[in-house]
Write a protein that holds these residues in place. Sequence first.
Motif, PDB file in Angstrom:
ATOM      1  N   GLU A   4      -9.195   2.179  -3.329  1.00  0.00           N
ATOM      2  CA  GLU A   4      -9.371   1.339  -4.600  1.00  0.00           C
ATOM      3  C   GLU A   4      -7.986   0.532  -5.222  1.00  0.00           C
ATOM      4  O   GLU A   4      -8.119  -0.640  -5.370  1.00  0.00           O
ATOM      5  N   ARG A   5      -6.963   1.168  -5.124  1.00  0.00           N
ATOM      6  CA  ARG A   5      -5.619   0.719  -5.217  1.00  0.00           C
ATOM      7  C   ARG A   5      -5.528  -0.476  -4.351  1.00  0.00           C
ATOM      8  O   ARG A   5      -4.986  -1.625  -4.812  1.00  0.00           O
ATOM      9  N   PHE A   6      -5.847  -0.289  -3.046  1.00  0.00           N
ATOM     10  CA  PHE A   6      -5.354  -1.482  -2.074  1.00  0.00           C
ATOM     11  C   PHE A   6      -6.271  -2.460  -2.552  1.00  0.00           C
ATOM     12  O   PHE A   6      -5.944  -3.770  -2.320  1.00  0.00           O
ATOM     13  N   ALA A   7      -7.497  -2.470  -2.691  1.00  0.00           N
ATOM     14  CA  ALA A   7      -8.405  -3.421  -3.138  1.00  0.00           C
ATOM     15  C   ALA A   7      -7.937  -4.101  -4.429  1.00  0.00           C
ATOM     16  O   ALA A   7      -8.194  -5.567  -4.605  1.00  0.00           O
ATOM     17  N   ARG A   8      -7.025  -3.770  -5.331  1.00  0.00           N
ATOM     18  CA  ARG A   8      -6.658  -4.441  -6.450  1.00  0.00           C
ATOM     19  C   ARG A   8      -5.445  -5.275  -6.171  1.00  0.00           C
ATOM     20  O   ARG A   8      -5.215  -6.288  -6.990  1.00  0.00           O
ATOM     21  N   ILE A   9      -4.886  -5.163  -5.134  1.00  0.00           N
ATOM     22  CA  ILE A   9      -3.691  -6.380  -4.866  1.00  0.00           C
ATOM     23  C   ILE A   9      -4.491  -7.327  -4.173  1.00  0.00           C
ATOM     24  O   ILE A   9      -5.377  -7.455  -3.491  1.00  0.00           O
ATOM     25  N   ARG A  10      -4.023  -8.698  -4.491  1.00  0.00           N
ATOM     26  CA  ARG A  10      -4.403  -9.868  -4.334  1.00  0.00           C
ATOM     27  C   ARG A  10      -3.539 -10.844  -3.606  1.00  0.00           C
ATOM     28  O   ARG A  10      -2.206 -10.963  -4.101  1.00  0.00           O
ATOM     29  N   ALA A  11      -3.960 -11.994  -3.006  1.00  0.00           N
ATOM     30  CA  ALA A  11      -3.312 -13.058  -2.693  1.00  0.00           C
ATOM     31  C   ALA A  11      -2.287 -13.533  -3.775  1.00  0.00           C
ATOM     32  O   ALA A  11      -3.039 -13.765  -5.077  1.00  0.00           O
ATOM     33  N   MET A  16       6.989  -7.102  -6.969  1.00  0.00           N
ATOM     34  CA  MET A  16       6.946  -6.191  -7.961  1.00  0.00           C
ATOM     35  C   MET A  16       5.636  -5.917  -8.476  1.00  0.00           C
ATOM     36  O   MET A  16       5.479  -4.996  -8.917  1.00  0.00           O
ATOM     37  N   GLU A  17       4.575  -6.940  -8.441  1.00  0.00           N
ATOM     38  CA  GLU A  17       3.151  -6.738  -8.911  1.00  0.00           C
ATOM     39  C   GLU A  17       2.555  -5.680  -7.909  1.00  0.00           C
ATOM     40  O   GLU A  17       1.887  -4.833  -8.504  1.00  0.00           O
ATOM     41  N   VAL A  18       2.612  -5.743  -6.890  1.00  0.00           N
ATOM     42  CA  VAL A  18       2.149  -4.874  -5.740  1.00  0.00           C
ATOM     43  C   VAL A  18       2.884  -3.486  -5.888  1.00  0.00           C
ATOM     44  O   VAL A  18       2.064  -2.413  -6.050  1.00  0.00           O
ATOM     45  N   GLU A  19       4.143  -3.340  -6.375  1.00  0.00           N
ATOM     46  CA  GLU A  19       4.683  -2.069  -6.594  1.00  0.00           C
ATOM     47  C   GLU A  19       4.049  -1.395  -7.727  1.00  0.00           C
ATOM     48  O   GLU A  19       4.075  -0.214  -7.871  1.00  0.00           O
ATOM     49  N   ALA A  20       3.925  -2.167  -8.778  1.00  0.00           N
ATOM     50  CA  ALA A  20       3.039  -1.616  -9.981  1.00  0.00           C
ATOM     51  C   ALA A  20       1.913  -1.296  -9.642  1.00  0.00           C
ATOM     52  O   ALA A  20       1.410  -0.005 -10.143  1.00  0.00           O
ATOM     53  N   ARG A  61       7.894 -14.806  -1.259  1.00  0.00           N
ATOM     54  CA  ARG A  61       7.720 -13.801  -2.365  1.00  0.00           C
ATOM     55  C   ARG A  61       6.349 -13.787  -2.944  1.00  0.00           C
ATOM     56  O   ARG A  61       6.138 -13.129  -4.072  1.00  0.00           O
ATOM     57  N   ARG A  62       5.198 -14.285  -2.127  1.00  0.00           N
ATOM     58  CA  ARG A  62       4.022 -14.378  -2.548  1.00  0.00           C
ATOM     59  C   ARG A  62       3.036 -13.671  -1.629  1.00  0.00           C
ATOM     60  O   ARG A  62       3.071 -13.923  -0.629  1.00  0.00           O
TER      61      ARG A  62
END
Length: 71
Positions: A4-11, A16-20, A61-62
């Motif tokens: 679920e968390r993995f699916a929340r990260i996007r291109a 810092m957003e991924v850390e959050a 950084r993206r």
Amino acid sequence: MTRERFARIRAGMTPMEVEAVFGCRGRLESATAIEGVGTFEVYVWSPPNQSGSATVTFQDRRLKAKALRRS
């Protein structure tokens, strides 16, 4: 690492957003700069008290690529 968390990260997300999303800091595995192409960084996230990990590649950084490894 939950799916679920993995699916929340996007291109396009920043480290810092991924850390959050993951709730912890990633470990920088490698970094390189290619003239005319950009800077590439590969981070691994292994949240405490969870099995598995996520490997995330950033260009300038993206977020560009991600992979989930289940233990």
